[in-house]
Write an enzyme that holds these catalytic residues in place. Structure first.
Site, PDB file in Angstrom:
ATOM      1  N   CYS A 116       0.989  -1.501  -0.032  1.00 17.40           N
ATOM      2  CA  CYS A 116       0.265  -0.023  -0.246  1.00 17.40           C
ATOM      3  C   CYS A 116       0.987   1.619  -0.222  1.00 17.40           C
ATOM      4  O   CYS A 116       2.121   1.107  -0.085  1.00 17.40           O
ATOM      5  CB  CYS A 116      -0.817  -0.631   1.221  1.00 17.40           C
ATOM      6  N   ARG A 121       4.405  -4.445   2.907  1.00 14.09           N
ATOM      7  CA  ARG A 121       3.117  -5.283   3.545  1.00 14.09           C
ATOM      8  C   ARG A 121       3.225  -6.030   3.452  1.00 14.09           C
ATOM      9  O   ARG A 121       2.330  -6.900   3.228  1.00 14.09           O
ATOM     10  CB  ARG A 121       2.656  -3.390   3.785  1.00 14.09           C
ATOM     11  N   ARG A 421     -10.798   6.641   6.673  1.00 14.28           N
ATOM     12  CA  ARG A 421     -10.585   4.921   7.148  1.00 14.28           C
ATOM     13  C   ARG A 421      -9.734   5.453   8.579  1.00 14.28           C
ATOM     14  O   ARG A 421     -10.993   3.969   8.755  1.00 14.28           O
ATOM     15  CB  ARG A 421      -9.470   5.062   6.324  1.00 14.28           C
TER      16      ARG A 421
END
Ligand code: EPZ
Length: 446
Positions: A116, A121, A421
């Site tokens: 991301c 990740r 988010r």
């Protein structure tokens, strides 16, 4: 494009209640896969990442009802063990469904969450752990899925090569129904992990944190539903505390959890900012006099959290002197720097000397890119002014909102889906503290 329009220069004053922790809520929802009984979760933040994980679970047949901040989730009518690509690949936390699905149903097909905006990740550490528990996991680069199967997971002794917050949680979510004992060593000790341990224990799991970096789980045959109130969000408290300091205001924060903010509170005082307990779960944050420069190195818990470094950088733009931040957890977590520079910040990248980077950094060294740097040098103080900026990840979003609140003039912040988010009703809550902030969509006469 949705934009936040922020007119800066107003000291933020008033009271604020911290919402529930995003990084517990996502895993608590996934824990519902471990039983046919209902989980009732309180203090769940109404944020996009929670809606997204509920979408992932819904695609499996999980049902949920979200009223105010109480969420009821049930996997009683689970229909499939395959997460659709377009839903699963966009949310890293969807990979956490792998363990519970294999543990209860013997199989799971999960899209590779991939990288991301803050780094590669990968999820190699949890895949490695699940394989040691007896899962057969194949990654098919054609369809982008991890295909996992297991007759029954068995307990194992597993030592993480490096700290992984969700990796530790992924193995907890699998080990609770595995046959026998699992000992996780070099396990993450973020407090959010311990909140998940509390939830699983309430569901009937046998889990014990035997030392700071070790968790022992004795698998059981079945788990049951429970009711639980999530801990408050550490990142929210840090964000609003810095908002008080950077605008020269004063904010009383409820649902405060000072015991989990040690490194932040120490740095906050060192920077000349003030905090004061006003009750067990209430803390007042403000500033008196000039901001002082600091030297920060991020680290997994109990260190200075990587999620705090962006907001901290904004405060350091106001410090009288040079400050540095050394990011050691993610390899690409300075996306906000270019945007702060557009607002007048004076920041240079550098690479702090590290003897054995492959051991020192929390990310996998092979994910490191030469064009990226792990350190920034912030020259202060600089007067921040308005600009048109873009947020590229959740915490960078909070960073730019803080900068805009402190800047002169009106700043336009694009890409605000990132902040949605992780922060519930951000503009409403900041407005209640005296900020001038509104959300517009292109064509709304920005
Ligand atoms: C969790 O991310 C949080 N996200 C992050 O919060 C937080 O910054 C991070 O932990 C550190 O506390 C959630 O809980 C949903 P890691 P996570 O596994 O679990 C590498 C936010 O803004 N790594 O501890 O992904 C990884 O790439 C978010 O709320 C591997 O290489 O963090 C990273 O560089 C951002 N292989 C480092 O290790 C693996 O198998 C730490 O990752 C696992 C991780």
């Amino acid at each position: 494009m949705k934009t936040l329009v922020v007119s800066g220069g107003f000291p933020l004053k008033g009271e604020m209640a911290i919402a529930g922790a995003k990084n517990v809520a996502l895993k608590a929802c996934v824990a519902a896969l471990l039983t046919d009984e209902e989980l009732i979760l309180h203090n769940v933040p109404r944020i996009q990442d929670v809606y997204s994980i509920l979408e992932v679970l819904k695609s499996l047949g999980v049902r949920s009802v979200f009223k105010h901040n109480t969420l009821r989730v049930s996997a009683k009518h689970l229909a499939t063990t395959t997460v659709p690509l377009e839903i699963g690949a966009s949310l890293r936390a969807s990979s956490l469904a792998m363990g519970p699905l294999i543990a209860r149903h013997g199989q799971a097909n999960i899209p590779n969450p991939g990288g991301c905006r803050i780094g590669a990740r990968p999820i190699d550490r949890q895949i490695d752990g699940l394989r040691k528990m007896g899962a057969s996991i194949l990654y098919n680069s054609t369809d982008g899925y991890f295909h996992a199967t297991a007759l029954r997971l068995s307990g194992t002794d597993y030592t993480f090569t490096k700290n992984t917050h969700t990796g530790t949680e992924a193995l907890l979510l699998a080990a609770v129904l595995a046959k026998g004992r699992t000992i996780l060593s070099n396990a993450a000790q973020e407090v959010e992990v311990d909140d998940l341990i509390s939830i699983l224990s309430r569901m009937g799991a046998k889990i014990k944190r035997t030392s700071q970096r070790q968790v022992v789980i004795d698998g059981v045959d079945a788990l049951h539903g429970t009711e639980y109130t999530l801990m408050p969000d550490r990142n929210e408290e840090v964000t609003f505390a810095i908002a008080a300091a950077i605008t020269g205001g004063e904010i009383m924060i409820h649902n405060s959890q000072r015991k989990h903010l040690g490194p932040f509170l120490r740095a906050f005082r060192k920077a000349g900012a003030m905090w004061k307990p006003c009750g067990e779960a209430t803390t007042k944050y403000w500033i008196k006099g000039n901001v002082r420069p600091t030297i920060i190195t991020t680290a997994p818990y109990p260190g200075f959290m990587t999620d705090w470094q962006g907001p901290w950088a904004v405060l350091m733009t106001q410090a009288f002197g040079n400050s540095t931040i050394h990011e050691t957890v993610f390899e690409n977590r300075f996306s906000y720097v270019s945007e702060l520079m557009k607002m007048g910040a004076n920041i240079e990248f550098f690479d702090p000397p590290v003897k054995h980077p492959e051991e020192f950094y929390n990310f996998n060294w092979e994910d490191h890119k030469n064009e990226l740097h792990q350190g920034i040098l912030i020259h202060g103080p600089t007067k921040l002014h308005n600009a048109v900026v873009e947020m590229r990840d959740l915490r960078a979003g909070a960073t730019l909102v803080l900068a805009a609140l402190a800047a002169s003039g009106t700043t336009y912040i694009q890409g605000i889906e990132h902040i949605d988010r992780g922060y519930e009703k951000i503009e409403e809550r900041l407005t209640s503290l005296g900020a001038s902030i509104r959300r517009v969509t292109r064509g709304d006469g920005v």
